[in-house]
Motif scaffolding. Sequence first.
Motif, PDB file in Angstrom:
ATOM      1  N   GLU A  30       0.825  -1.210   0.000  1.00 51.27           N
ATOM      2  CA  GLU A  30       0.000   0.000   0.000  1.00 51.27           C
ATOM      3  C   GLU A  30       0.861   1.262   0.000  1.00 51.27           C
ATOM      4  O   GLU A  30       0.535   2.254  -0.675  1.00 51.27           O
ATOM      5  CB  GLU A  30      -0.936  -0.005   1.204  1.00 51.27           C
ATOM      6  N   THR A  75      -7.548  -8.660  -1.883  1.00 53.25           N
ATOM      7  CA  THR A  75      -6.820  -7.404  -1.687  1.00 53.25           C
ATOM      8  C   THR A  75      -5.483  -7.437  -2.398  1.00 53.25           C
ATOM      9  O   THR A  75      -5.082  -6.471  -3.066  1.00 53.25           O
ATOM     10  CB  THR A  75      -6.605  -7.137  -0.181  1.00 53.25           C
ATOM     11  N   ASN A  80      -9.887  -6.397   4.304  1.00 54.67           N
ATOM     12  CA  ASN A  80      -8.503  -6.105   4.705  1.00 54.67           C
ATOM     13  C   ASN A  80      -8.087  -6.937   5.902  1.00 54.67           C
ATOM     14  O   ASN A  80      -6.989  -7.484   5.941  1.00 54.67           O
ATOM     15  CB  ASN A  80      -8.344  -4.625   5.037  1.00 54.67           C
ATOM     16  N   GLU A 122     -12.571  -4.934   8.652  1.00 60.10           N
ATOM     17  CA  GLU A 122     -12.074  -3.763   7.936  1.00 60.10           C
ATOM     18  C   GLU A 122     -12.142  -4.066   6.441  1.00 60.10           C
ATOM     19  O   GLU A 122     -11.535  -5.022   5.969  1.00 60.10           O
ATOM     20  CB  GLU A 122     -10.634  -3.448   8.344  1.00 60.10           C
ATOM     21  N   GLN A 138     -11.977  -2.973   2.222  1.00 57.78           N
ATOM     22  CA  GLN A 138     -11.368  -2.061   1.264  1.00 57.78           C
ATOM     23  C   GLN A 138     -12.359  -0.939   0.954  1.00 57.78           C
ATOM     24  O   GLN A 138     -12.031   0.234   1.001  1.00 57.78           O
ATOM     25  CB  GLN A 138     -11.014  -2.827  -0.021  1.00 57.78           C
ATOM     26  N   ASP A 139     -13.588  -1.341   0.660  1.00 56.12           N
ATOM     27  CA  ASP A 139     -14.720  -0.425   0.501  1.00 56.12           C
ATOM     28  C   ASP A 139     -15.921  -1.089   1.161  1.00 56.12           C
ATOM     29  O   ASP A 139     -16.328  -2.180   0.730  1.00 56.12           O
ATOM     30  CB  ASP A 139     -15.029  -0.158  -0.981  1.00 56.12           C
ATOM     31  N   PRO A 199     -12.784   1.049  10.894  1.00 54.34           N
ATOM     32  CA  PRO A 199     -12.263   2.045   9.948  1.00 54.34           C
ATOM     33  C   PRO A 199     -10.920   1.629   9.353  1.00 54.34           C
ATOM     34  O   PRO A 199     -10.221   0.769   9.898  1.00 54.34           O
ATOM     35  CB  PRO A 199     -12.106   3.309  10.807  1.00 54.34           C
ATOM     36  N   LYS A 200     -10.568   2.237   8.241  1.00 58.20           N
ATOM     37  CA  LYS A 200      -9.294   1.975   7.569  1.00 58.20           C
ATOM     38  C   LYS A 200      -8.134   2.088   8.554  1.00 58.20           C
ATOM     39  O   LYS A 200      -8.057   3.047   9.334  1.00 58.20           O
ATOM     40  CB  LYS A 200      -9.115   2.986   6.423  1.00 58.20           C
ATOM     41  N   ASP A 201      -7.255   1.110   8.543  1.00 56.72           N
ATOM     42  CA  ASP A 201      -6.074   1.024   9.423  1.00 56.72           C
ATOM     43  C   ASP A 201      -6.446   0.822  10.892  1.00 56.72           C
ATOM     44  O   ASP A 201      -5.585   0.929  11.770  1.00 56.72           O
ATOM     45  CB  ASP A 201      -5.181   2.266   9.298  1.00 56.72           C
TER      46      ASP A 201
END
Length: 499
Positions: free
Chosen positions: A223, A256, A393, A416, A418-419, A460-462
């Motif tokens: 990433e 992913t 993810n 989590e 990706q979208d 959430p992301k991360d």
Amino acid sequence: MSLKAFGAKVFAKRIRKKINKWANDPIKTQERVFATLIKTAQQTAFGNDHNFRDIKTYSDFAKYVPIRDYEALKTYVNRVVEGEENILWPGKPLYFAKTSGTTSGAKYIPLTKESMPTHIRAARNAILCYIHETGKTDFVDGKMIFLQGSPEMEEKNGVMLGRLSGIVAHYVPKYLQKNRMPSWQTNCIDDWEKKVDAIVEETVDQDMRVISGIPPWVQMYFERLQKKTNKTIGELFKGFELFIYGGVNFEPYKSTFEKLIGRKVAGIELYPASEGFFAFQDSQQEKGMLLQLDSGMFYEFVKADTFFEENPKRLTLADVETGVNYVMLISSNAGLWAYNIGDTIQFTSTAPYRVIVSGRIKHFISAFGEHVIGKEVDQALKEGADASGVIINDFTVAPQVNPNEGELPYHEWFIEFQDPPKDLDTLALKIDESLRNQNSYYDDLIEGKILKTLKVTIVPKDGFRNYMKSIGKLGGQNKLPRLSNDRKIADVLTTMIDK
């Protein structure tokens, strides 16, 4: 074809022949390993305490040597750590591999002059089996990267101490040194995020052809490369041919990775641990990893659903069946005896013996008697994600035994994406349906209205990286538990999400 590539093909053929010899004679191979282990350790403290002189058969061994985990073996390990000799294995170990324990704090796993080479050979042989099967050798002339822990070590009572992946870094063959990345200085960076940034800078313009590491941390590397270059990994590294991985099930990460890379890349799955290098994928055509029967380890197996009984039945390789969930025990030339490594496995084949890792014996959900295991959760998530067209993810699952008033208890899946999907309820139903099809106990609980359909909570992301960072376990060989029978992880995640 380069001289190195030609030499790799010749060597691969020779090694495959050696592997086939013991793989095709598995029971005698294990009997030979067993006899050598018992004879070698007769004069040790452990051998004297457990009547090794009187052990002539496996039945004798099972009679005299009980199943132990690290906690139960700790009194002997502590003596080794304090500098005593001839405790679990003759002499002193070469190294201690330091790992994180859940109840033990730091764990010190001995690596001996007999056991250390088996780690190196197994990793090498995995690549050689790939070369022999596919005939592909172009990657040997390009760059290779192994995302691993720091190779820096300290001394403890005359024995060097470090992370297994860092110790292994000292054994990279000379013929790979020019190809290997990152640099020694970068590998020694302790802060994982700084380390990944440094690796990106070192490798972004290189001819990377082999990339190896635990999937979530390789994903982080990919990433950051993509963010820096606005290119897929496949565009950036046109010669990238081989992804070598282990530590966690790759299936949840597969979509992913394919998106990040932009094309399919061959993979080799490994099953290494501080306690031993147990198996590796020896074929691109067959499911499972070849169990290493000639590497100084004697294996025993206990059916997982009987493991917590007072005297569970212990089986040798000759008695196992495919598709059954087993707890794997090892006795090894590192001085571990009837040792529960904590993993559950299933055999995909008994000719030769190939395995998949199905989970952790302590990582399951059975808050209501359902005993859901890692393999079931991985499969359910894959089926749900495929049906819903979403990319995952990372994830973890925990029971909710104290829901809001009027609600039935349920399993909570922290995912989590990706979208995130537009229809979270449909995804939850798809996952739940797969889990019910795999696990009759879970199905009965849903049918009997003891549990309600699982709930998906979006992370959430991360979010998982931030969680691992908050507990000091970001990067390296650290892995997020997929399953918990309590809400220790879930409660922290809930707090982080609600902020």
